[in-house]
Design a protein around this motif. Structure first.
Motif, short mmCIF file in Angstrom:
data_model
loop_
_atom_site.label_atom_id
_atom_site.label_comp_id
_atom_site.label_asym_id
_atom_site.label_seq_id
_atom_site.Cartn_x
_atom_site.Cartn_y
_atom_site.Cartn_z
N THR A 10 0.84 -1.20 0.00
CA THR A 10 0.00 0.00 0.00
C THR A 10 0.87 1.25 0.00
N PHE A 46 0.76 3.55 2.21
CA PHE A 46 1.24 3.68 3.59
C PHE A 46 2.53 2.87 3.77
N ASP A 47 2.50 1.60 3.35
CA ASP A 47 3.66 0.74 3.55
C ASP A 47 4.84 1.17 2.68
N ARG A 105 6.38 1.30 15.87
CA ARG A 105 5.15 1.43 15.09
C ARG A 105 4.55 2.83 15.26
N ASP A 110 3.97 5.44 12.21
CA ASP A 110 2.62 5.91 11.90
C ASP A 110 2.56 7.43 11.89
N ARG A 134 1.93 9.57 8.33
CA ARG A 134 0.71 10.38 8.19
C ARG A 134 1.03 11.86 8.04
N THR A 160 -3.16 11.46 1.96
CA THR A 160 -3.92 10.84 3.04
C THR A 160 -5.11 10.01 2.54
N LEU A 205 -3.90 6.33 1.23
CA LEU A 205 -2.87 5.59 1.97
C LEU A 205 -3.06 4.07 1.91
N GLN A 206 -4.30 3.61 1.79
CA GLN A 206 -4.55 2.17 1.78
C GLN A 206 -4.64 1.58 0.37
N ARG A 207 -4.43 2.42 -0.63
CA ARG A 207 -4.42 1.92 -2.01
C ARG A 207 -3.00 1.46 -2.38
N LYS A 208 -2.93 0.68 -3.46
CA LYS A 208 -1.63 0.27 -3.99
C LYS A 208 -1.24 1.21 -5.13
N CYS A 263 4.04 9.64 -4.13
CA CYS A 263 4.35 8.53 -3.22
C CYS A 263 5.87 8.32 -3.14
#
Length: 372
Positions: free
Chosen positions: A97, A99-100, A113, A117, A121, A130, A133-136, A148
């Protein structure tokens, strides 16, 4: 977001690079300060990437030393330096993702962690990532993918961030969007930024300082607007002009300059004091005007020349005119659409405030209101 720490300046002293007997980078002296944007401007193969690799520690210089806040880091590998790089390609981890992706360098450092985080953010908010963040990465637009990659570089709080034509592979709309955002992002980060580009317009939009490069040599370095408005050499003027600056030679006698092609123009006090000799007059394409009223120079009439149209190209809101004056060919950029017949006589006007005078060694001797 915390600002980058530890490095206050990056200094190159006599740094050069020779590969297989060929000089890629001429001996170079540069000082880059913390919190500055530094643009490397030059055509393809002028040495921009080679110079950045030397700064990063990816390559070692053939001569000279590199100092980070006064500490000699010439022989330190890139792994030992606090450096981040962003390339033309969208280099992200497709299976992770956003985020990762951003978090990856922090996790490699073993941060907690909670620390990861908070940093991710904060950086994502600055880069407007923001909501994704959970998309690839492959689910993002090109501009988001490059943001990114930028976020991953910035989250490290790298003291030196190197960007090698990072917008080159984006479409026009995305390039324009990021060009506006990038200065804001850099201002918040506080690192030393080095940004390579082939486009003078991009250098002007980014501001900061600019180093012009030609065949591996830094021809000038200073505040971007100063380098643009007062190029110290004919080569720098060419590098910082798109289309390339127009030139014509002329012979100076007293307070006038007779151009090859017949026209003569009066010289201001500073130029009139120069030795009588042959000089090169330079002016940029967008400073050629097709109407006299478009030129405003108080106290001095504009230079009026009659040219012949060789060719014209309409590109949306502008028209590129290829003009011949005597034996010299110039390019003019006119606003709007101008449909003209090849061979037509075209009257042009030049404002003395935008003229440059170079001697035969290519050095600037007068410009603007001091020239004509």
């Amino acid at each position: 977001m915390q600002t980058a720490g530890k490095i206050m300046s990056l200094e190159l002293q006599g740094v050069s690079q020779v590969v297989d007997g060929q000089q890629h980078i001429a001996p170079t002296d540069l000082v880059l300060e913390k919190g500055t944007m530094n643009v490397l401007l030059g055509p393809t193969s002028s040495g921009k990437t080679s110079l950045m690799r030397l700064m990063a520690g990816l390559d070692r210089p053939s001569t000279g030393r590199i100092f980070s806040s006064g500490r000699d880091v010439t022989n330190e590998p890139v792994q030992a330096r606090n450096v981040a790089m962003v390339y033309q390609e969208f280099i992200n981890y497709p299976g992770m993702t956003v985020f990762d992706n951003i978090a990856s360098p922090l996790r490699l450092k073993g941060q907690s962690r909670k620390e990861v985080d908070r940093a991710v953010r904060s950086t994502a908010e600055m880069l407007k990532l923001t909501p994704v963040l959970q998309r690839k990465p492959l689910a993002l637009s090109g501009g988001q993918q490059q943001r990114c990659a930028l976020a991953r570089a910035l989250v490290k709080k790298a003291a030196l961030v190197l960007l090698d034509e990072p917008l080159a592979n984006l479409d026009y709309k995305l390039r324009e969007e990021l060009r506006v955002e990038i200065p804001r992002i850099f201002e918040q980060a506080g690192s030393i930024f080095v940004y390579a580009t082939t486009e003078p317009e991009e250098a002007l939009l980014l501001g900061g300082n600019t180093a012009t490069l030609w065949e591996g040599q830094v021809t000038q370095f200073g505040p971007t607007l100063s380098v643009y408005r007062k190029p110290q050499t004919l080569t720098t003027a060419q590098v910082f002009s798109d289309p390339p600056m127009n030139f014509i030679q002329g012979k100076k006698a007293g307070d006038s300059l007779s151009l090859k092609g017949g026209a003569s123009l009066g010289l201001r006090k500073q130029s009139a004091a120069l030795s009588d000799a042959t000089y090169t007059l330079g002016f940029r394409a967008h400073h050629i005007k097709l109407q006299q009223h478009e030129v405003s120079q108080p106290g001095s009439p504009p230079l009026h020349l009659q040219c012949t149209l060789v060719a014209s190209e309409v590109t949306g809101s502008e028209t590129f005119l290829h003009l011949r004056y005597g034996e010299t060919t110039w390019v003019a950029v006119a606003s709007g659409t101008h449909v003209m017949t090849q061979g037509k006589q075209v009257d042009i006007w030049l404002d003395g405030a935008h003229l440059y005078l170079f001697d035969l060694t290519g050095c600037l001797v007068a410009c603007g209101d001091n020239a004509v």
